[in-house]
Write an enzyme that holds these catalytic residues in place. Sequence first.
Site, PDB file in Angstrom:
ATOM      1  N   ILE A 129       1.950  31.637 -41.791  1.00 65.40           N
ATOM      2  CA  ILE A 129       0.896  32.643 -41.619  1.00 65.40           C
ATOM      3  C   ILE A 129      -0.215  32.115 -40.698  1.00 65.40           C
ATOM      4  O   ILE A 129      -0.902  31.145 -41.012  1.00 65.40           O
ATOM      5  CB  ILE A 129       0.326  33.087 -42.989  1.00 65.40           C
ATOM      6  CG1 ILE A 129       1.477  33.568 -43.895  1.00 65.40           C
ATOM      7  CG2 ILE A 129      -0.729  34.177 -42.797  1.00 65.40           C
ATOM      8  CD1 ILE A 129       2.439  34.573 -43.269  1.00 65.40           C
ATOM      9  N   GLY A 183       6.823  37.599 -34.326  1.00 65.98           N
ATOM     10  CA  GLY A 183       6.663  39.023 -34.003  1.00 65.98           C
ATOM     11  C   GLY A 183       7.981  39.725 -33.742  1.00 65.98           C
ATOM     12  O   GLY A 183       8.020  40.765 -33.076  1.00 65.98           O
ATOM     13  N   GLY A 184       9.079  39.171 -34.268  1.00 63.48           N
ATOM     14  CA  GLY A 184      10.426  39.711 -34.021  1.00 63.48           C
ATOM     15  C   GLY A 184      11.140  38.786 -33.049  1.00 63.48           C
ATOM     16  O   GLY A 184      10.748  38.683 -31.873  1.00 63.48           O
ATOM     17  N   GLU A 203      16.826  37.715 -31.104  1.00 59.56           N
ATOM     18  CA  GLU A 203      18.041  38.385 -31.603  1.00 59.56           C
ATOM     19  C   GLU A 203      17.685  39.719 -32.265  1.00 59.56           C
ATOM     20  O   GLU A 203      18.381  40.727 -32.077  1.00 59.56           O
ATOM     21  CB  GLU A 203      18.775  37.486 -32.617  1.00 59.56           C
ATOM     22  CG  GLU A 203      19.381  36.223 -32.034  1.00 59.56           C
ATOM     23  CD  GLU A 203      18.344  35.119 -31.763  1.00 59.56           C
ATOM     24  OE1 GLU A 203      17.184  35.264 -32.212  1.00 59.56           O
ATOM     25  OE2 GLU A 203      18.696  34.134 -31.092  1.00 59.56           O
ATOM     26  N   GLN A 238       2.468  47.377 -30.609  1.00 58.67           N
ATOM     27  CA  GLN A 238       1.352  46.783 -29.864  1.00 58.67           C
ATOM     28  C   GLN A 238       1.411  45.253 -29.933  1.00 58.67           C
ATOM     29  O   GLN A 238       1.149  44.570 -28.944  1.00 58.67           O
ATOM     30  CB  GLN A 238       0.012  47.291 -30.389  1.00 58.67           C
ATOM     31  CG  GLN A 238      -1.137  46.677 -29.614  1.00 58.67           C
ATOM     32  CD  GLN A 238      -2.436  47.441 -29.760  1.00 58.67           C
ATOM     33  OE1 GLN A 238      -2.438  48.649 -29.984  1.00 58.67           O
ATOM     34  NE2 GLN A 238      -3.544  46.735 -29.645  1.00 58.67           N
ATOM     35  N   GLU A 239       1.763  44.719 -31.116  1.00 58.64           N
ATOM     36  CA  GLU A 239       1.835  43.260 -31.241  1.00 58.64           C
ATOM     37  C   GLU A 239       2.837  42.693 -30.227  1.00 58.64           C
ATOM     38  O   GLU A 239       2.573  41.688 -29.570  1.00 58.64           O
ATOM     39  CB  GLU A 239       2.264  42.860 -32.664  1.00 58.64           C
ATOM     40  CG  GLU A 239       2.317  41.332 -32.831  1.00 58.64           C
ATOM     41  CD  GLU A 239       2.889  40.866 -34.174  1.00 58.64           C
ATOM     42  OE1 GLU A 239       3.156  41.710 -35.052  1.00 58.64           O
ATOM     43  OE2 GLU A 239       3.084  39.647 -34.319  1.00 58.64           O
ATOM     44  N   ARG A 240       3.955  43.372 -30.065  1.00 62.17           N
ATOM     45  CA  ARG A 240       4.990  42.858 -29.151  1.00 62.17           C
ATOM     46  C   ARG A 240       4.551  42.969 -27.693  1.00 62.17           C
ATOM     47  O   ARG A 240       4.840  42.081 -26.889  1.00 62.17           O
ATOM     48  CB  ARG A 240       6.316  43.589 -29.408  1.00 62.17           C
ATOM     49  CG  ARG A 240       6.947  43.104 -30.692  1.00 62.17           C
ATOM     50  CD  ARG A 240       8.066  43.952 -31.220  1.00 62.17           C
ATOM     51  NE  ARG A 240       8.426  43.452 -32.541  1.00 62.17           N
ATOM     52  CZ  ARG A 240       9.097  44.134 -33.453  1.00 62.17           C
ATOM     53  NH1 ARG A 240       9.493  45.373 -33.207  1.00 62.17           N
ATOM     54  NH2 ARG A 240       9.369  43.584 -34.620  1.00 62.17           N
ATOM     55  N   SER A 272      12.944  37.713 -40.651  1.00 61.10           N
ATOM     56  CA  SER A 272      13.511  38.808 -39.859  1.00 61.10           C
ATOM     57  C   SER A 272      13.797  40.036 -40.718  1.00 61.10           C
ATOM     58  O   SER A 272      13.583  41.168 -40.286  1.00 61.10           O
ATOM     59  CB  SER A 272      14.816  38.345 -39.198  1.00 61.10           C
ATOM     60  OG  SER A 272      14.582  37.241 -38.382  1.00 61.10           O
ATOM     61  N   GLN A 330       8.708  20.442 -14.180  1.00 61.78           N
ATOM     62  CA  GLN A 330       9.515  19.674 -13.226  1.00 61.78           C
ATOM     63  C   GLN A 330       8.710  19.396 -11.954  1.00 61.78           C
ATOM     64  O   GLN A 330       8.754  18.291 -11.407  1.00 61.78           O
ATOM     65  CB  GLN A 330      10.801  20.458 -12.901  1.00 61.78           C
ATOM     66  CG  GLN A 330      11.873  19.647 -12.223  1.00 61.78           C
ATOM     67  CD  GLN A 330      12.411  18.537 -13.132  1.00 61.78           C
ATOM     68  OE1 GLN A 330      12.387  18.648 -14.352  1.00 61.78           O
ATOM     69  NE2 GLN A 330      12.864  17.451 -12.523  1.00 61.78           N
TER      70      GLN A 330
HETATM   71  C1  LIG Z   1       3.758  29.519 -35.312  1.00 67.83           C
HETATM   72  C2  LIG Z   1       4.204  30.738 -36.042  1.00 67.83           C
HETATM   73  C3  LIG Z   1       3.266  31.689 -36.434  1.00 67.83           C
HETATM   74  C4  LIG Z   1       3.657  32.800 -37.167  1.00 67.83           C
HETATM   75  N1  LIG Z   1       2.717  33.680 -37.620  1.00 67.83           N
HETATM   76  C5  LIG Z   1       3.068  34.645 -38.520  1.00 67.83           C
HETATM   77  C6  LIG Z   1       2.085  35.479 -39.157  1.00 67.83           C
HETATM   78  O1  LIG Z   1       0.889  35.396 -38.855  1.00 67.83           O
HETATM   79  N2  LIG Z   1       2.495  36.355 -40.098  1.00 67.83           N
HETATM   80  C7  LIG Z   1       3.798  36.487 -40.454  1.00 67.83           C
HETATM   81  O2  LIG Z   1       4.104  37.310 -41.314  1.00 67.83           O
HETATM   82  N3  LIG Z   1       4.775  35.745 -39.856  1.00 67.83           N
HETATM   83  C8  LIG Z   1       4.421  34.823 -38.916  1.00 67.83           C
HETATM   84  N4  LIG Z   1       5.389  34.049 -38.319  1.00 67.83           N
HETATM   85  C9  LIG Z   1       6.764  34.197 -38.753  1.00 67.83           C
HETATM   86  C10 LIG Z   1       7.677  34.830 -37.717  1.00 67.83           C
HETATM   87  O3  LIG Z   1       7.404  36.184 -37.590  1.00 67.83           O
HETATM   88  C11 LIG Z   1       9.105  34.522 -38.201  1.00 67.83           C
HETATM   89  O4  LIG Z   1       9.336  33.160 -37.953  1.00 67.83           O
HETATM   90  C12 LIG Z   1      10.139  35.386 -37.511  1.00 67.83           C
HETATM   91  O5  LIG Z   1      10.020  36.723 -37.900  1.00 67.83           O
HETATM   92  C13 LIG Z   1      11.572  34.923 -37.827  1.00 67.83           C
HETATM   93  O6  LIG Z   1      11.737  34.735 -39.197  1.00 67.83           O
HETATM   94  P1  LIG Z   1      12.349  33.359 -39.749  1.00 67.83           P
HETATM   95  O7  LIG Z   1      11.642  32.239 -39.063  1.00 67.83           O
HETATM   96  O8  LIG Z   1      12.278  33.395 -41.226  1.00 67.83           O
HETATM   97  O9  LIG Z   1      13.824  33.323 -39.265  1.00 67.83           O
HETATM   98  P2  LIG Z   1      15.095  34.000 -39.965  1.00 67.83           P
HETATM   99  O10 LIG Z   1      14.825  35.417 -40.252  1.00 67.83           O
HETATM  100  O11 LIG Z   1      15.535  33.137 -41.083  1.00 67.83           O
HETATM  101  O12 LIG Z   1      16.154  33.884 -38.787  1.00 67.83           O
HETATM  102  C14 LIG Z   1      16.602  32.614 -38.293  1.00 67.83           C
HETATM  103  C15 LIG Z   1      17.276  32.812 -36.944  1.00 67.83           C
HETATM  104  O13 LIG Z   1      18.402  33.669 -37.117  1.00 67.83           O
HETATM  105  C16 LIG Z   1      18.288  34.806 -36.288  1.00 67.83           C
HETATM  106  N5  LIG Z   1      18.761  35.969 -37.030  1.00 67.83           N
HETATM  107  C17 LIG Z   1      18.305  36.439 -38.206  1.00 67.83           C
HETATM  108  N6  LIG Z   1      19.003  37.520 -38.569  1.00 67.83           N
HETATM  109  C18 LIG Z   1      19.903  37.757 -37.593  1.00 67.83           C
HETATM  110  C19 LIG Z   1      20.904  38.743 -37.365  1.00 67.83           C
HETATM  111  N7  LIG Z   1      21.093  39.744 -38.226  1.00 67.83           N
HETATM  112  N8  LIG Z   1      21.657  38.664 -36.241  1.00 67.83           N
HETATM  113  C20 LIG Z   1      21.479  37.650 -35.354  1.00 67.83           C
HETATM  114  N9  LIG Z   1      20.540  36.692 -35.515  1.00 67.83           N
HETATM  115  C21 LIG Z   1      19.774  36.749 -36.614  1.00 67.83           C
HETATM  116  C22 LIG Z   1      16.817  34.945 -35.972  1.00 67.83           C
HETATM  117  O14 LIG Z   1      16.617  35.608 -34.753  1.00 67.83           O
HETATM  118  C23 LIG Z   1      16.393  33.488 -35.899  1.00 67.83           C
HETATM  119  O15 LIG Z   1      16.688  33.001 -34.612  1.00 67.83           O
HETATM  120  C24 LIG Z   1       5.022  32.976 -37.500  1.00 67.83           C
HETATM  121  C25 LIG Z   1       5.977  32.047 -37.060  1.00 67.83           C
HETATM  122  C26 LIG Z   1       5.578  30.937 -36.339  1.00 67.83           C
HETATM  123  C27 LIG Z   1       6.623  29.957 -35.927  1.00 67.83           C
END
Ligand SMILES: Cc1cc2nc3c(=O)[nH]c(=O)nc-3n(C[C@H](O)[C@H](O)[C@H](O)COP(=O)(O)OP(=O)(O)OC[C@H]3O[C@@H](n4cnc5c(N)ncnc54)[C@H](O)[C@@H]3O)c2cc1C
Length: 394
Positions: free
Chosen positions: A174, A378-379, A382, A256-258, A149, A351
């Site tokens: 990734i 993609g974000g 939260e 655009q991704e979102r 994030s 269901q």
């Molecule tokens: C199947 C899959 C494919 C993906 N593909 C890609 C890809 O191609 N390229 C790439 O770069 N990434 C990719 N991602 C990564 C994805 O973008 C991240 O998982 C996502 O951005 C969240 O990061 P994190 O999992 O490290 O969670 P963290 O950043 O560790 O956050 C954990 C939780 O805490 C919440 N959180 C974090 N900070 C805050 C805050 N300040 N306030 C409140 N809540 C908070 C988050 O919303 C989340 O629910 C992929 C993920 C998955 C699961």
Amino acid sequence: MPRHFAPERTVIQVTAKHPFYTEEHETLRRQARRFVEQEIIPHVDRWEAAGELPRSLHRAAAAAGLLQIGFPEAYGGIEVPDLFYLIVLTEELARAGSGGVIASLMSHGIGTPPIVHAGTHEQKQRFVTPVLAGEKIAALAITEPSGGSDVANLKTRAERDGDHYIVNGSKTFITSGMRADFITTAVRTGGPGMGGISLLVIEGDMPGLSRSPLKKMGWWCSDTATLYFDHVRVPVANRIGPENAGFMAIMMNFNQERIMLAAQAYALACVCYDEALAYARQRETFGKPLIKNQVIRHKLVDMRMRIEAVKAQLEMLAWRVSHRQMPVAEVCMLKNFATMSLEWIANEAMQILGGAGYLQGSKVERIYRETKVLSIGGGSQEIMKDLAARQMGY
Ligand SMILES: Cc1cc2nc3c(=O)[nH]c(=O)nc-3n(C[C@H](O)[C@H](O)[C@H](O)COP(=O)(O)OP(=O)(O)OC[C@H]3O[C@@H](n4cnc5c(N)ncnc54)[C@H](O)[C@@H]3O)c2cc1C
């Protein structure tokens, strides 16, 4: 869900008179539908079990003109005037009932736009043209094991050494990461924060790059990897845009991704609805079709109500973005609304299908497992709310 069961498409009924869809969109829809029926649906269970898509699918999708939509003609793309072409493509790909196919087949949709926007002519020829031809696979590597994030805080380091950068660090989650030939990678070339980030294209065969696959709850046919960079020597010629200007290129990608993630959520929700409606009409309990029960009809109406609301918001924002507006807060809210709606709709569909929905091979079972990734990738939900709140001046 038995395989012979052919669901009716009842939600997406567009005609040439529709304000956003023209005959050209409908031509694309027919082509994409044929491709999905012939090249994807018969194989998707096998790819799910294998944990990746074959490279031949990328070549076939390129030959059908599906990979190139929205990219400049000069690099083998097919230029289109609006985002509705990509929405139509997403709707049709979703009919296979596998978000993993969309994520991995279309990973160039996140991997190459920074190159298109900020790269040189030579970089576009090297890294974009072969991907649009289906010969090479592209990925985007932002997220790190220490967090996804907080993009501005990423740690993978690239130190300048003459005409090269020496890259050390790691990326995780990734998409297409196991197979990618070109990995658009965010690295730290400067000081802390967003002003110290650059983008490098790291090539799949560069010494010092290693990869390990990740097993996931859903998106099984989309190979997802952790990447390790151990003194990877990357030519400065592979840097996209100026040094330390990578953060903006990443952010430009996100709008655009979102929207496309919201389109995917919408399209998969339509599949769940269609499957549930068809099953409710066909399945008999207590001597009558399920749909003759008011409670089931109400569930279907509630599902449809959310789908229609998401569709309206999606189309309105796709139109605005196609007209060069930047409704960032609205896009964040759309992503959340669409993905939350999908979670709810997939649950209701499951269901209605009862035990049949819980069996592997059912589209609803697969989509149900895939819903959460759209609320995280993609974000996350939260982060979308925080960004929307900031944009609206809270
Ligand atoms: C199947 C899959 C494919 C993906 N593909 C890609 C890809 O191609 N390229 C790439 O770069 N990434 C990719 N991602 C990564 C994805 O973008 C991240 O998982 C996502 O951005 C969240 O990061 P994190 O999992 O490290 O969670 P963290 O950043 O560790 O956050 C954990 C939780 O805490 C919440 N959180 C974090 N900070 C805050 C805050 N300040 N306030 C409140 N809540 C908070 C988050 O919303 C989340 O629910 C992929 C993920 C998955 C699961």
